[in-house]
Scaffold this active site. Structure first.
Site, PDB file in Angstrom:
ATOM      1  N   LEU A 161     -80.603  36.367 -25.471  1.00  0.00           N
ATOM      2  CA  LEU A 161     -79.277  36.538 -26.083  1.00  0.00           C
ATOM      3  C   LEU A 161     -79.294  36.353 -27.594  1.00  0.00           C
ATOM      4  O   LEU A 161     -78.373  35.784 -28.168  1.00  0.00           O
ATOM      5  CB  LEU A 161     -78.270  35.561 -25.460  1.00  0.00           C
ATOM      6  CG  LEU A 161     -78.100  35.635 -23.945  1.00  0.00           C
ATOM      7  CD1 LEU A 161     -77.097  34.596 -23.477  1.00  0.00           C
ATOM      8  CD2 LEU A 161     -77.639  37.017 -23.516  1.00  0.00           C
ATOM      9  N   ARG A 212     -82.195  40.597 -32.540  1.00  0.00           N
ATOM     10  CA  ARG A 212     -83.530  40.813 -33.097  1.00  0.00           C
ATOM     11  C   ARG A 212     -83.785  42.325 -33.112  1.00  0.00           C
ATOM     12  O   ARG A 212     -82.853  43.093 -32.882  1.00  0.00           O
ATOM     13  CB  ARG A 212     -84.609  40.068 -32.302  1.00  0.00           C
ATOM     14  CG  ARG A 212     -84.395  40.072 -30.830  1.00  0.00           C
ATOM     15  CD  ARG A 212     -85.294  39.115 -30.061  1.00  0.00           C
ATOM     16  NE  ARG A 212     -85.457  39.628 -28.710  1.00  0.00           N
ATOM     17  CZ  ARG A 212     -84.532  39.510 -27.759  1.00  0.00           C
ATOM     18  NH1 ARG A 212     -83.407  38.869 -28.006  1.00  0.00           N
ATOM     19  NH2 ARG A 212     -84.706  40.051 -26.568  1.00  0.00           N
ATOM     20  N   THR A 237     -76.390  36.695 -14.288  1.00  0.00           N
ATOM     21  CA  THR A 237     -77.317  37.334 -15.233  1.00  0.00           C
ATOM     22  C   THR A 237     -78.299  36.314 -15.801  1.00  0.00           C
ATOM     23  O   THR A 237     -79.499  36.597 -15.944  1.00  0.00           O
ATOM     24  CB  THR A 237     -76.500  37.983 -16.380  1.00  0.00           C
ATOM     25  OG1 THR A 237     -75.667  38.980 -15.797  1.00  0.00           O
ATOM     26  CG2 THR A 237     -77.391  38.612 -17.419  1.00  0.00           C
ATOM     27  N   GLU A 297     -65.300  44.170 -54.044  1.00  0.00           N
ATOM     28  CA  GLU A 297     -64.978  44.752 -55.356  1.00  0.00           C
ATOM     29  C   GLU A 297     -65.697  43.971 -56.460  1.00  0.00           C
ATOM     30  O   GLU A 297     -66.264  44.561 -57.386  1.00  0.00           O
ATOM     31  CB  GLU A 297     -63.454  44.718 -55.600  1.00  0.00           C
ATOM     32  CG  GLU A 297     -62.642  45.595 -54.654  1.00  0.00           C
ATOM     33  CD  GLU A 297     -62.231  44.864 -53.379  1.00  0.00           C
ATOM     34  OE1 GLU A 297     -62.928  43.901 -52.982  1.00  0.00           O
ATOM     35  OE2 GLU A 297     -61.224  45.258 -52.766  1.00  0.00           O
ATOM     36  N   LEU A 326     -68.896  39.605 -13.742  1.00  0.00           N
ATOM     37  CA  LEU A 326     -68.099  39.174 -14.894  1.00  0.00           C
ATOM     38  C   LEU A 326     -67.383  40.376 -15.537  1.00  0.00           C
ATOM     39  O   LEU A 326     -66.188  40.315 -15.838  1.00  0.00           O
ATOM     40  CB  LEU A 326     -69.012  38.471 -15.909  1.00  0.00           C
ATOM     41  CG  LEU A 326     -68.370  38.045 -17.221  1.00  0.00           C
ATOM     42  CD1 LEU A 326     -67.194  37.111 -16.985  1.00  0.00           C
ATOM     43  CD2 LEU A 326     -69.395  37.356 -18.117  1.00  0.00           C
ATOM     44  N   GLY A 360     -73.084  40.039 -16.144  1.00  0.00           N
ATOM     45  CA  GLY A 360     -73.381  41.203 -15.337  1.00  0.00           C
ATOM     46  C   GLY A 360     -72.145  41.821 -14.704  1.00  0.00           C
ATOM     47  O   GLY A 360     -71.014  41.583 -15.147  1.00  0.00           O
TER      48      GLY A 360
HETATM   49  N1  LIG Z   1     -77.272  46.891 -16.822  1.00  0.00           N
HETATM   50  C1  LIG Z   1     -76.659  45.947 -17.505  1.00  0.00           C
HETATM   51  O1  LIG Z   1     -76.042  46.238 -18.549  1.00  0.00           O
HETATM   52  C2  LIG Z   1     -76.707  44.510 -17.030  1.00  0.00           C
HETATM   53  C3  LIG Z   1     -76.254  43.520 -17.905  1.00  0.00           C
HETATM   54  C4  LIG Z   1     -76.286  42.205 -17.461  1.00  0.00           C
HETATM   55  C5  LIG Z   1     -76.747  41.898 -16.184  1.00  0.00           C
HETATM   56  N2  LIG Z   1     -77.210  42.878 -15.378  1.00  0.00           N
HETATM   57  C6  LIG Z   1     -77.699  42.567 -14.036  1.00  0.00           C
HETATM   58  O2  LIG Z   1     -76.609  42.058 -13.302  1.00  0.00           O
HETATM   59  C7  LIG Z   1     -77.091  41.157 -12.285  1.00  0.00           C
HETATM   60  C8  LIG Z   1     -76.280  39.878 -12.318  1.00  0.00           C
HETATM   61  O3  LIG Z   1     -74.923  40.182 -12.153  1.00  0.00           O
HETATM   62  P1  LIG Z   1     -73.963  39.371 -11.159  1.00  0.00           P
HETATM   63  O4  LIG Z   1     -72.801  40.235 -10.899  1.00  0.00           O
HETATM   64  O5  LIG Z   1     -74.768  38.859 -10.021  1.00  0.00           O
HETATM   65  O6  LIG Z   1     -73.553  38.093 -12.024  1.00  0.00           O
HETATM   66  P2  LIG Z   1     -72.752  37.876 -13.412  1.00  0.00           P
HETATM   67  O7  LIG Z   1     -71.649  38.828 -13.542  1.00  0.00           O
HETATM   68  O8  LIG Z   1     -73.738  37.744 -14.520  1.00  0.00           O
HETATM   69  O9  LIG Z   1     -72.189  36.391 -13.193  1.00  0.00           O
HETATM   70  C9  LIG Z   1     -71.299  36.155 -12.233  1.00  0.00           C
HETATM   71  C10 LIG Z   1     -70.773  34.728 -12.394  1.00  0.00           C
HETATM   72  O10 LIG Z   1     -69.508  34.766 -12.970  1.00  0.00           O
HETATM   73  C11 LIG Z   1     -68.557  34.320 -11.976  1.00  0.00           C
HETATM   74  N3  LIG Z   1     -67.377  35.165 -12.124  1.00  0.00           N
HETATM   75  C12 LIG Z   1     -67.309  36.362 -12.685  1.00  0.00           C
HETATM   76  N4  LIG Z   1     -66.067  36.844 -12.690  1.00  0.00           N
HETATM   77  C13 LIG Z   1     -65.314  35.931 -12.121  1.00  0.00           C
HETATM   78  C14 LIG Z   1     -63.944  35.850 -11.838  1.00  0.00           C
HETATM   79  N5  LIG Z   1     -63.084  36.816 -12.177  1.00  0.00           N
HETATM   80  N6  LIG Z   1     -63.523  34.771 -11.199  1.00  0.00           N
HETATM   81  C15 LIG Z   1     -64.383  33.803 -10.868  1.00  0.00           C
HETATM   82  N7  LIG Z   1     -65.684  33.822 -11.133  1.00  0.00           N
HETATM   83  C16 LIG Z   1     -66.165  34.864 -11.747  1.00  0.00           C
HETATM   84  C17 LIG Z   1     -69.268  34.462 -10.672  1.00  0.00           C
HETATM   85  O11 LIG Z   1     -68.721  33.602  -9.735  1.00  0.00           O
HETATM   86  P3  LIG Z   1     -68.801  33.996  -8.160  1.00  0.00           P
HETATM   87  O12 LIG Z   1     -70.234  33.919  -7.802  1.00  0.00           O
HETATM   88  O13 LIG Z   1     -67.932  32.990  -7.524  1.00  0.00           O
HETATM   89  O14 LIG Z   1     -68.273  35.406  -8.063  1.00  0.00           O
HETATM   90  C18 LIG Z   1     -70.664  34.049 -11.074  1.00  0.00           C
HETATM   91  O15 LIG Z   1     -70.775  32.661 -11.256  1.00  0.00           O
HETATM   92  C19 LIG Z   1     -78.535  40.930 -12.592  1.00  0.00           C
HETATM   93  O16 LIG Z   1     -79.286  41.676 -11.664  1.00  0.00           O
HETATM   94  C20 LIG Z   1     -78.702  41.448 -14.011  1.00  0.00           C
HETATM   95  O17 LIG Z   1     -80.019  41.893 -14.204  1.00  0.00           O
HETATM   96  C21 LIG Z   1     -77.174  44.196 -15.775  1.00  0.00           C
END
Ligand SMILES: NC(=O)c1ccc[n+]([C@@H]2O[C@H](COP(=O)([O-])OP(=O)(O)OC[C@H]3O[C@@H](n4cnc5c(N)ncnc54)[C@H](OP(=O)(O)O)[C@@H]3O)[C@@H](O)[C@H]2O)c1
Length: 415
Positions: A234, A237, A226, A80, A340, A337
């Site tokens: 991250l 931009r 990820t 305002e 998570l 990813g």
């Molecule tokens: N299309 C999109 O929007 C997008 C966005 C981001 C990433 N990506 C792709 O996703 C892939 C990576 O994903 P990701 O699933 O491998 O990894 P992530 O989700 O990035 O990371 C997983 C990490 O978080 C831990 N974690 C997550 N939830 C948990 C929970 N409830 N309790 C304990 N630990 C937890 C996992 O531990 P644990 O290993 O013990 O489970 C691991 O250390 C890549 O290929 C990336 O390019 C796509």
């Protein structure tokens, strides 16, 4: 919400689209001015956190636009006052109208009461999109105006105004930050191809909106998977003005980053630090030998392994983290990813979902959200239900924004 509006404001405006006016054409005169107040607020995207970013439009008695303004940085002028400062002549405001996206304040804080500043102008009418839930204000600004004979109309574009400042509204009710989950998926629900590549799932305009949201929310969080797959910057931009970069939160319970060779750790830290922002590294045990060490820009947040996600979210608003950053985290934008995201969604910890669906099949890719089969199957009856708030096409991508149905009333109910 009106077509074209989302949790980041008016979407076409956020991405700098030239023909964004077309969507506003169907609005009534008063809605148009309130929409303009929201667009004014968008110029201060992220600027005044943890305070709300408010917009104000002033018109004369005939409804001609005289000035507009938005909240400046935290502790600085309110919308305002900025709008009043932009008036060429205060005289013309006699009998005029103010459009504000949040109830004008009535108390002396960092700034004098805005309701009194509006009264000093001699306005006759005030449109207020939503009441300020802050107990210091809550209806007092409106009463002040009404008691001096100003006609106050509440609720014009209310949902749009609440969605825009949702972190502020939820921050008054709880200490945990607002959690906004974002992902892009193929038609068949894949977030990455079979090699783990996900960088170009959505198109350029969708990515612009994501950059806008990065500047909107206080922090970005990604899982270690990820980080290792993509080494993402991250940063906000590809959009016109960025007032601040979000804090980076790397969720890495098992300390996968500690296992990286020193040169890759360096690469990771230098790319994530490129926006000049601080990093919070979330682990369940003290940093192993070889892990990055605590510094002015790097903080190791220890969480309990029994409740990693809840603990992480609670501790992000702790005094220690606030002291490290010099300001509180009121909102977290989780960009994946799948592991998570699945954890957050299965536990119904996400408050807002930003989901892009892109028009192709990615057979054999990493699908949502059964990346590791961690969670049991749910029946249709026990599924977490969401309310669709926004559907917007960005080139060939469809953006859908949702809130959990059990929180909709809490956010958008009431006056
Ligand atoms: N299309 C999109 O929007 C997008 C966005 C981001 C990433 N990506 C792709 O996703 C892939 C990576 O994903 P990701 O699933 O491998 O990894 P992530 O989700 O990035 O990371 C997983 C990490 O978080 C831990 N974690 C997550 N939830 C948990 C929970 N409830 N309790 C304990 N630990 C937890 C996992 O531990 P644990 O290993 O013990 O489970 C691991 O250390 C890549 O290929 C990336 O390019 C796509």
């Amino acid at each position: 919400m009106q077509r074209g509006f989302g949790f980041g404001g008016f979407i076409e405006h956020a991405i700098g689209s030239e023909n964004s006016g077309a969507l506003l054409q169907n609005l009534s005169k008063d809605e148009k001015y309130m929409a303009q107040a929201l667009l004014a607020a968008m110029k201060s995207n992220g600027l005044s956190s943890p305070n709300p970013v408010v917009g104000c439009v002033l018109t004369d008695a005939e409804g001609n636009l005289l000035a507009e303004g938005a909240t400046l940085a935290y502790g600085d002028k309110h919308a305002e006052t900025v709008a009043i400062g932009n008036l060429k002549s205060r005289e013309k405001m006699k009998g005029g109208t103010a459009y504000v996206t949040l109830e004008p304040c009535s108390h002396y804080g960092n700034q004098p009461p805005c309701a009194e500043a509006l009264l000093d102008l001699g306005i006759k009418k005030c449109f207020v999109a939503c009441v300020d839930p802050n107990p210091k204000v809550n209806h007092k600004g409106i009463e002040l105006l009404k008691n001096k004979g100003v006609e106050v109309r509440i609720g014009l574009m209310r949902e749009e105004a609440i969605a825009w400042n949702l972190a502020f509204f939820s921050g008054l009710k709880r200490t945990r930050p607002l959690v906004a989950a974002k992902w892009a998926q193929s038609l068949d629900g894949a977030l990455a191809d079979s090699t783990g590549k996900s960088q170009w799932i959505s198109g350029a305009r969708a990515r612009k909106y994501t950059h806008w949201l990065r500047a909107h929310y206080d922090a970005i969080m990604v899982g270690a998977g990820t980080v290792l797959a993509d080494f993402p910057q991250l940063s906000a931009r590809e959009i016109e003005s960025v007032h601040r970069q979000p804090v980076k939160v790397i969720f890495d319970p098992e300390q996968q980053l500690a296992g990286l060779p020193a040169d890759l750790q360096q690469k990771l830290l230098s790319s994530t630090l490129s926006g000049g922002q601080k990093i919070i590294w979330v682990t369940t045990s003290p940093a192993k030998a070889g892990a990055p060490t605590k510094s002015d820009n790097f903080y190791n947040l220890l969480v309990r392994s029994e409740a990693v996600l809840e603990d992480c979210l609670d501790l992000l608003s702790s005094k220690e983290v606030t002291n490290f950053l010099g300001r509180p985290i009121r909102s977290v934008f989780v960009e994946g990813g799948p592991t998570l995201l699945q954890g957050l969604l299965e536990q119904n910890l996400a408050d807002v979902l930003h989901c892009y669906v892109s028009p192709f099949m990615l057979t054999g890719g990493k699908t949502i959200f059964n990346a590791k089969g961690k969670y049991p199957a749910v029946s249709l009856d026990s599924a977490v239900r969401y309310k669709t708030m926004t559907v917007h096409q960005l080139d060939d991508d469809i953006l859908v924004e949702l809130v959990p149905k059990d929180r909709f009333q809490d956010y958008f109910g009431g006056v």
